[in-house]
Design an enzyme around this catalytic site. Structure first.
Site, short mmCIF file in Angstrom:
data_model
loop_
_atom_site.label_atom_id
_atom_site.label_comp_id
_atom_site.label_asym_id
_atom_site.label_seq_id
_atom_site.Cartn_x
_atom_site.Cartn_y
_atom_site.Cartn_z
CD GLU A 1 91.68 86.08 61.43
OE1 GLU A 1 91.56 87.25 61.03
OE2 GLU A 1 91.74 85.76 62.63
CB SER B 1 95.11 86.80 64.02
OG SER B 1 95.01 86.92 65.41
NE ARG C 1 89.45 84.91 64.27
CZ ARG C 1 89.26 84.77 65.59
NH1 ARG C 1 88.27 84.02 66.03
NH2 ARG C 1 90.02 85.41 66.44
N1 EPU Z 1 102.13 83.08 71.71
C1 EPU Z 1 103.48 83.06 71.60
N2 EPU Z 1 104.07 84.05 70.86
C2 EPU Z 1 103.38 85.02 70.26
C3 EPU Z 1 101.99 85.04 70.36
C4 EPU Z 1 101.36 84.04 71.09
O1 EPU Z 1 104.14 82.19 72.12
O2 EPU Z 1 104.01 85.88 69.65
C5 EPU Z 1 101.47 82.03 72.54
C6 EPU Z 1 101.44 82.43 74.00
O3 EPU Z 1 101.76 81.29 74.76
C7 EPU Z 1 100.00 82.80 74.26
C8 EPU Z 1 99.27 81.93 73.24
O4 EPU Z 1 100.15 81.83 72.13
O5 EPU Z 1 99.63 82.51 75.56
C9 EPU Z 1 97.96 82.52 72.77
O6 EPU Z 1 98.16 83.86 72.38
P1 EPU Z 1 96.97 84.92 72.46
O7 EPU Z 1 96.21 84.71 73.70
O8 EPU Z 1 97.51 86.27 72.17
O9 EPU Z 1 96.00 84.44 71.32
P2 EPU Z 1 96.22 83.94 69.82
O10 EPU Z 1 95.86 82.49 69.78
O11 EPU Z 1 97.54 84.30 69.31
C10 EPU Z 1 93.73 84.38 69.18
C11 EPU Z 1 92.96 85.11 68.14
C12 EPU Z 1 92.95 86.61 68.44
C13 EPU Z 1 92.34 86.82 69.82
C14 EPU Z 1 93.15 86.04 70.83
C15 EPU Z 1 92.60 86.08 72.24
C16 EPU Z 1 93.15 83.80 66.12
C17 EPU Z 1 93.73 83.70 64.76
N3 EPU Z 1 93.50 84.87 66.83
O12 EPU Z 1 95.09 84.78 69.05
O13 EPU Z 1 92.11 87.25 67.50
O14 EPU Z 1 92.32 88.18 70.17
O15 EPU Z 1 93.19 84.63 70.45
O16 EPU Z 1 91.47 85.29 72.34
O17 EPU Z 1 92.38 82.94 66.52
C18 EPU Z 1 92.16 88.23 65.32
O18 EPU Z 1 91.49 87.26 64.94
O19 EPU Z 1 92.47 89.16 64.54
C19 EPU Z 1 92.60 88.27 66.70
C20 EPU Z 1 93.40 89.22 67.16
#
Ligand code: EPU
Length: 329
Positions: free
Chosen positions: A325, A230, A155
């Protein structure tokens, strides 16, 4: 005066003195000559306005995608910065190209993709990025940036640091494959789908379909509910701190990263109780705590206040600083 509400996916109001569309190089150069300090906007999907602007806004609105054959079966696909990212991804898939399928349905423009090095479901755009063409507004020269010059990180890129406010990305080239050799199905829900359906071959189109389904199931559609994806980056913390946390909270998601361990900001925010909570119209999405939302009438300042409250609470509980972000203006 123009209200920027239709020009940002958070859907917050902020006035700007003027708004110009740059749909050709000539129009961009003319606009920059007249307004050297203008704010450059794509589709406004990673920005939060907290006050009125004193400077005009230039919206990058050029269009077009071209494909050139390369050696070794690869194709160079060049897209205008003003194209919608998702339309561009769909276009590459319809041409039978693979690479960008995991990045389906990400809101925003092509020109914004390299700035924050967009990524999702195990893929970041820098894996396929070849170069981009940008206008240097200090010299008014066109500059081509190789991948190396962009200094891509999670990012992050040159355009968010030293190059900030100086270079205006005008077109971006990706090297994509006609052979689906680089498919990434490591993201748990995608992997488990193919394990549950051994008869289904992973193809770029099938992966795109699954990604779209996953995004629709947990991320709010900015056309319906204001948001910028995010709001915070997933923090990278010291390995020792991560190990200690993991001992206490075995369900904490951790990922390898350069200079430490990346942990889930959404998990931290959920753990301190903000998931699904609201202060007026500003809130935290009930399915993904990393996404702040505007139910309709929130101001940018109200959303920022909520984000500050989240940062403080997470810091007090875990001693981890969450970094936005989204660009806050
Ligand atoms: N989780 C929770 N609670 C929540 C959200 C997430 O416990 O409310 C935990 C869950 O265990 C889940 C893990 O976090 O399995 C990861 O969550 P998720 O796969 O939704 O991904 P993220 O790390 O929250 C990142 C990116 C997203 C991207 C997803 C999928 C960043 C800041 N965000 O989110 O990107 O779609 O991975 O790869 O790196 C964006 O940048 O705008 C964005 C949406």
């Amino acid at each position: 005066m123009i209200d920027l509400k239709p020009y940002n996916t958070f859907g917050v109001s902020a006035n700007a003195p003027n708004l110009l569309l740059a749909d050709s190089k000539e129009a961009l150069i003319e606009a920059i000559k007249n307004h050297p300090d203008a704010l450059i906007l794509g589709k406004g999907s990673n920005i939060l306005f907290t006050k009125d602007l004193e400077k005009p806004v230039i919206v990058i609105s050029n269009k077009g995608v071209t494909t050139e054959n390369q050696e070794n079966g690869q194709k160079r696909v060049t897209a205008a910065a003003g194209e919608s990212w998702d339309d561009f991804v769909r276009h590459t898939l319809s041409e039978g190209l693979s690479g960008l399928e995991n990045l389906s349905l990400i809101p925003g423009s092509v020109g914004a993709a390299p700035i924050q090095n967009i990524g999702a479901y195990g893929v970041e755009q820098n894996q396929f990025f070849e170069s981009c063409l940008a206008l240097d507004r200090t010299t008014m020269n066109w500059v081509r940036f190789s991948k190396e010059k962009c200094l891509f990180e999670y990012r992050n890129s040159y355009f968010k640091n030293e190059g900030k406010n100086r270079f205006i990305i005008w077109e971006v080239s990706y090297l994509l494959s006609s052979e689906p050799t680089q498919l990434n199905i490591e993201y748990a829900p995608i992997k488990s789908y193919f394990e549950r359906h051994p008869e289904t071959q992973p193809t770029p189109k099938k992966i795109a379909e699954l990604v779209i389904e996953i995004r629709k199931s947990k991320l709010p559609d900015p056309n319906i509910l204001g948001n910028a994806g995010s709001f915070f980056k997933n923090p990278v913390i010291e390995e020792e701190l991560a190990l200690n946390l993991k001992k206490k909270f075995t369900d904490l998601p951790v990922y390898p990263a350069t200079n430490g361990v990346k942990i889930s900001a959404g998990w931290l925010i959920e753990k301190v109780g903000f998931k699904g909570s609201f202060t007026g119209d500003a809130g935290v999405h009930h399915k993904q705590a990393l996404v702040l939302i505007n139910k309709g009438g929130a101001t940018g300042s109200q959303i920022v206040n909520l984000s500050t409250q989240i940062q403080t609470t997470v810091y007090n509980r875990f001693k981890i600083r969450l970094e936005p972000e989204v660009t806050i203006l």
